[in-house]
Design a protein around this motif. Structure first.
Motif, PDB file in Angstrom:
ATOM      1  N   UNK A   1       0.825  -1.205   0.000  1.00  0.00           N
ATOM      2  CA  UNK A   1       0.000   0.000   0.000  1.00  0.00           C
ATOM      3  C   UNK A   1       0.863   1.261   0.000  1.00  0.00           C
ATOM      4  N   UNK A   2       2.005   1.238   0.686  1.00  0.00           N
ATOM      5  CA  UNK A   2       2.939   2.367   0.636  1.00  0.00           C
ATOM      6  C   UNK A   2       3.388   2.630  -0.794  1.00  0.00           C
ATOM      7  N   UNK A   3       3.704   1.574  -1.505  1.00  0.00           N
ATOM      8  CA  UNK A   3       4.147   1.709  -2.909  1.00  0.00           C
ATOM      9  C   UNK A   3       3.028   2.288  -3.759  1.00  0.00           C
ATOM     10  N   UNK A   4       1.815   1.803  -3.563  1.00  0.00           N
ATOM     11  CA  UNK A   4       0.668   2.319  -4.308  1.00  0.00           C
ATOM     12  C   UNK A   4       0.485   3.812  -4.031  1.00  0.00           C
ATOM     13  N   UNK A   5       0.557   4.189  -2.766  1.00  0.00           N
ATOM     14  CA  UNK A   5       0.401   5.601  -2.388  1.00  0.00           C
ATOM     15  C   UNK A   5       1.488   6.451  -3.028  1.00  0.00           C
ATOM     16  N   UNK A   6       2.726   5.977  -2.995  1.00  0.00           N
ATOM     17  CA  UNK A   6       3.841   6.729  -3.594  1.00  0.00           C
ATOM     18  C   UNK A   6       3.617   6.924  -5.094  1.00  0.00           C
ATOM     19  N   UNK A   7       3.172   5.889  -5.781  1.00  0.00           N
ATOM     20  CA  UNK A   7       2.904   6.010  -7.216  1.00  0.00           C
ATOM     21  C   UNK A   7       1.757   6.979  -7.490  1.00  0.00           C
ATOM     22  N   UNK A   8       0.715   6.914  -6.671  1.00  0.00           N
ATOM     23  CA  UNK A   8      -0.425   7.821  -6.838  1.00  0.00           C
ATOM     24  C   UNK A   8      -0.019   9.274  -6.592  1.00  0.00           C
TER      25      UNK A   8
ATOM     26  N   UNK B   1      -0.519   6.140 -15.517  1.00  0.00           N
ATOM     27  CA  UNK B   1      -0.798   4.775 -15.973  1.00  0.00           C
ATOM     28  C   UNK B   1      -0.181   3.765 -15.017  1.00  0.00           C
ATOM     29  N   UNK B   2       1.068   4.005 -14.606  1.00  0.00           N
ATOM     30  CA  UNK B   2       1.735   3.089 -13.685  1.00  0.00           C
ATOM     31  C   UNK B   2       1.010   3.035 -12.342  1.00  0.00           C
ATOM     32  N   UNK B   3       0.590   4.192 -11.834  1.00  0.00           N
ATOM     33  CA  UNK B   3      -0.125   4.240 -10.556  1.00  0.00           C
ATOM     34  C   UNK B   3      -1.457   3.506 -10.650  1.00  0.00           C
ATOM     35  N   UNK B   4      -2.198   3.741 -11.716  1.00  0.00           N
ATOM     36  CA  UNK B   4      -3.498   3.086 -11.887  1.00  0.00           C
ATOM     37  C   UNK B   4      -3.328   1.578 -12.030  1.00  0.00           C
ATOM     38  N   UNK B   5      -2.360   1.161 -12.826  1.00  0.00           N
ATOM     39  CA  UNK B   5      -2.139  -0.264 -13.057  1.00  0.00           C
ATOM     40  C   UNK B   5      -1.717  -0.971 -11.768  1.00  0.00           C
ATOM     41  N   UNK B   6      -0.763  -0.408 -11.068  1.00  0.00           N
ATOM     42  CA  UNK B   6      -0.269  -1.029  -9.839  1.00  0.00           C
ATOM     43  C   UNK B   6      -1.375  -1.077  -8.780  1.00  0.00           C
TER      44      UNK B   6
ATOM     45  N   UNK C   1      -8.235   8.412  -3.928  1.00  0.00           N
ATOM     46  CA  UNK C   1      -7.666   7.063  -3.842  1.00  0.00           C
ATOM     47  C   UNK C   1      -6.538   7.030  -2.808  1.00  0.00           C
ATOM     48  N   UNK C   2      -5.722   8.073  -2.806  1.00  0.00           N
ATOM     49  CA  UNK C   2      -4.632   8.175  -1.824  1.00  0.00           C
ATOM     50  C   UNK C   2      -5.202   8.187  -0.405  1.00  0.00           C
TER      51      UNK C   2
ATOM     52  N   UNK D   1      -8.121   7.100   0.830  1.00  0.00           N
ATOM     53  CA  UNK D   1      -8.713   5.827   1.247  1.00  0.00           C
ATOM     54  C   UNK D   1      -7.630   4.772   1.462  1.00  0.00           C
ATOM     55  N   UNK D   2      -6.670   4.714   0.561  1.00  0.00           N
ATOM     56  CA  UNK D   2      -5.589   3.744   0.688  1.00  0.00           C
ATOM     57  C   UNK D   2      -4.770   4.004   1.955  1.00  0.00           C
ATOM     58  N   UNK D   3      -4.549   5.263   2.269  1.00  0.00           N
ATOM     59  CA  UNK D   3      -3.818   5.629   3.485  1.00  0.00           C
ATOM     60  C   UNK D   3      -4.580   5.180   4.734  1.00  0.00           C
ATOM     61  N   UNK D   4      -5.884   5.369   4.741  1.00  0.00           N
ATOM     62  CA  UNK D   4      -6.691   4.943   5.891  1.00  0.00           C
ATOM     63  C   UNK D   4      -6.591   3.425   6.068  1.00  0.00           C
ATOM     64  N   UNK D   5      -6.699   2.686   4.966  1.00  0.00           N
ATOM     65  CA  UNK D   5      -6.602   1.224   5.043  1.00  0.00           C
ATOM     66  C   UNK D   5      -5.217   0.806   5.518  1.00  0.00           C
ATOM     67  N   UNK D   6      -4.175   1.415   4.941  1.00  0.00           N
ATOM     68  CA  UNK D   6      -2.810   1.094   5.353  1.00  0.00           C
ATOM     69  C   UNK D   6      -2.592   1.345   6.837  1.00  0.00           C
ATOM     70  N   UNK D   7      -3.069   2.498   7.310  1.00  0.00           N
ATOM     71  CA  UNK D   7      -2.885   2.836   8.722  1.00  0.00           C
ATOM     72  C   UNK D   7      -3.668   1.900   9.631  1.00  0.00           C
ATOM     73  N   UNK D   8      -4.725   1.324   9.143  1.00  0.00           N
ATOM     74  CA  UNK D   8      -5.507   0.383   9.924  1.00  0.00           C
ATOM     75  C   UNK D   8      -4.824  -0.973  10.097  1.00  0.00           C
ATOM     76  N   UNK D   9      -3.784  -1.223   9.335  1.00  0.00           N
ATOM     77  CA  UNK D   9      -3.060  -2.489   9.420  1.00  0.00           C
ATOM     78  C   UNK D   9      -2.059  -2.531  10.566  1.00  0.00           C
ATOM     79  N   UNK D  10      -1.858  -1.437  11.261  1.00  0.00           N
ATOM     80  CA  UNK D  10      -0.852  -1.379  12.328  1.00  0.00           C
ATOM     81  C   UNK D  10      -1.297  -2.072  13.571  1.00  0.00           C
TER      82      UNK D  10
END
Length: 115
Positions: free
Chosen positions: A25-32, A46-51, A103-104, A106-115
């Motif tokens: 998820x960190x990688x996805x956020x960085x690409x976004x 394109x790379x961010x959307x695909x990943x 997208x960033x 929501x993804x950040x919220x999900x990532x932070x919930x994994x701690x």
């Protein structure tokens, strides 16, 4: 020789899995973020959307697996979020949206919930 209980091994396995999920998820956020900050729609978008799409398709597969032990309601909520992200990334890919920040967020919220 070391001996570990099954519970200790399983706990370590869960911790490692969560760490890997956070890294993905960190990688996805960085690409976004890179795509959002790019001056024009291009390779970064394109790379961010695909990943991001690959990540969330994989999460849906995992959440749909009968062996996934998460609570049913939590799984359903995460699948709903994943579907929203897939729709948004598809809209971005088709240049119908530039909602990288949504997208960033929501993804950040999900990532932070994994701690």
């Amino acid at each position: 020789m070391y001996q570990f209980s099954y519970a200790e091994i399983m706990e370590d396995g869960v911790a490692l899995s969560k760490d890997r999920e956070r890294q993905v998820l960190d990688r996805s956020i960085a690409l976004l973020i890179a795509a959002k900050n790019a001056p024009t729609f291009g390779r970064e978008a394109i790379e961010a959307a695909y990943y991001t799409r690959r990540v969330w398709v994989r999460f849906i597969d995992d959440l749909s697996n009968p062996e996934n032990e998460l609570d049913k309601e939590l799984k359903a909520n995460l699948i709903s979020i994943a579907i929203w992200i897939l729709r948004e990334t598809e809209a971005v890919r088709k240049r119908k949206s530039d909602n990288f920040q949504g997208i960033i967020d929501i993804t950040t919220i999900i990532r932070d919930g994994l701690k």
